[in-house]
Design an enzyme around this catalytic site. Structure first.
Site, short mmCIF file in Angstrom:
data_model
loop_
_atom_site.label_atom_id
_atom_site.label_comp_id
_atom_site.label_asym_id
_atom_site.label_seq_id
_atom_site.Cartn_x
_atom_site.Cartn_y
_atom_site.Cartn_z
N GLN A 101 -5.09 -2.01 9.34
CA GLN A 101 -4.74 -3.28 8.71
C GLN A 101 -5.28 -4.44 9.56
O GLN A 101 -5.00 -4.54 10.74
CB GLN A 101 -3.21 -3.38 8.55
CG GLN A 101 -2.74 -4.62 7.82
CD GLN A 101 -3.23 -4.67 6.36
OE1 GLN A 101 -3.19 -3.66 5.65
NE2 GLN A 101 -3.69 -5.83 5.94
N ASP A 113 -11.53 1.83 3.46
CA ASP A 113 -11.68 0.37 3.31
C ASP A 113 -13.17 -0.01 3.27
O ASP A 113 -13.51 -1.12 2.87
CB ASP A 113 -11.04 -0.34 4.52
CG ASP A 113 -9.76 -1.06 4.14
OD1 ASP A 113 -9.53 -1.28 2.94
OD2 ASP A 113 -8.99 -1.42 5.06
N LYS A 120 0.84 -1.21 0.00
CA LYS A 120 0.00 0.00 0.00
C LYS A 120 0.87 1.26 0.00
O LYS A 120 0.60 2.22 -0.72
CB LYS A 120 -0.95 -0.03 1.21
CG LYS A 120 -2.02 -1.12 1.04
CD LYS A 120 -2.80 -1.45 2.31
CE LYS A 120 -3.66 -2.69 2.06
NZ LYS A 120 -4.36 -3.20 3.23
#
Ligand code: NDP
Length: 286
Positions: free
Chosen positions: A97, A120, A53
């Protein structure tokens, strides 16, 4: 028959090139798109994903801020960091994450993210918006899958779509997106019985369970579209999906490879969501 390969890698490169131009347009307006990534613990796979990322942000000239915390971080400390990122007007997107270490309550942590920064798409707000056909941020992996199907002209309307896996990251949101496209969707999971009977009826088979070689050619219909989302590392260190690729490609019409399929698309969609966040917060959406 030999399946056509759905090349997520080259599609992701094309998308990232377009996004790169958009980043420059925003920078010319004085906007500096910024993604904050929070990583707790030392899970090797998570560290690798975070580095992918970071690399993508660098390629696109998006600012990435990575906050690394030890495995034994207390929930209250993590919540405090999220609150600060929510308040920080320089930060457009916040990503935690996953998975988090077991002692942390994943739902409570995710819920703390300001939905306007939830690139997300995992907060209850964003998932609820998806459920009500009015998405704000669509989770990156399912979004990437639909983009690939569109790019290859694969029509979903009226098709039997089977999704194996029901996580909030992949299976559930992907099922909603397929449903939105008028596919008839069946969701399978670890308690599903007679799985091959179900998978053999699928025109589109999407699998995200994390089990190497789980799908073989006896489990699919001739000419099916196979979307392999799983990521597994073999004993010899090779990265493979959930599908026995060499066997299944002979019977399918389209198939995604691993690596080079859904993975790079997930990252491209994260970049797209981050840009959308920057535009939304700076009110420059067309
Ligand atoms: P989870 O562990 O959260 O979910 C796995 C799902 O698979 C669960 O719903 C589970 O069922 C189901 N499952 C497990 N075993 C079986 C079985 N034998 N038969 C049928 N269903 C089964 O994983 P994620 O959704 O986060 O990820 C799934 C895979 O996708 C992993 O390999 C992950 O690495 C990969 N992934 C890839 C991404 C990419 O960009 N390509 C992005 C995100 C994930 P139950 O609910 O009953 O437990």
């Amino acid at each position: 028959m030999s399946a056509k390969i759905i090349d997520g890698k080259s599609l992701s490169l094309k998308i990232k090139e377009e996004l790169k131009r958009e980043v420059q347009d925003l920078k010319n307006k004085g906007i500096n798109p910024t993604l904050a990534v929070v990583l707790v613990g030392d899970n090797k796979a998570s560290q690798k994903y975070v580095s992918f990322k970071e690399k993508a942000c660098k390629e696109l000239d998006i600012q990435s801020l990575v906050f690394r915390f030890p495995e034994d971080t207390e929930e209250i400390s993590l919540i405090k960091v999220i609150d600060e990122l929510n308040e920080n007007s320089q930060v457009n997107g916040i990503l935690i994450q996953l998975p988090l270490p077991k002692h942390l309550d994943q739902n409570r942590v995710l819920e703390r993210i300001n939905p306007l920064k939830d690139v997300d798409g995992f907060t209850p707000f964003c998932l609820g918006r998806l459920l009500t056909d009015n998405p704000l941020y669509i989770p990156c992996t399912p979004k990437g899958v639909i983009r690939m199907l569109d790019e290859y002209g694969i029509n979903l309307e009226g098709k039997q779509a089977v999704v194996i896996g029901r996580s909030i990251i992949v299976g559930k949101p992907l099922s909603l997106l397929l449903l939105k496209r008028n596919a008839t969707v069946t969701i399978c999971h670890s308690k599903s019985v007679n799985l091959p009977d179900i998978t053999k009826k699928a025109d589109i088979l999407c699998i995200a369970i994390g089990k190497e070689n789980f799908i073989n050619s006896n489990m699919i219909k001739e000419g099916a579209v196979i979307i392999d989302i799983g990521i597994n590392v073999t004993n010899s260190g090779k990265v493979v999906g959930d599908v026995n690729f060499e066997e299944v490609r002979k019977k399918a019409s389209y198939i995604t490879p691993v690596p080079g399929g859904v993975g790079p698309m997930t990252i491209a969609m994260l970049m797209e969501n981050t840009l959308y966040a920057a535009k939304l917060q700076h009110k420059v959406l067309k």
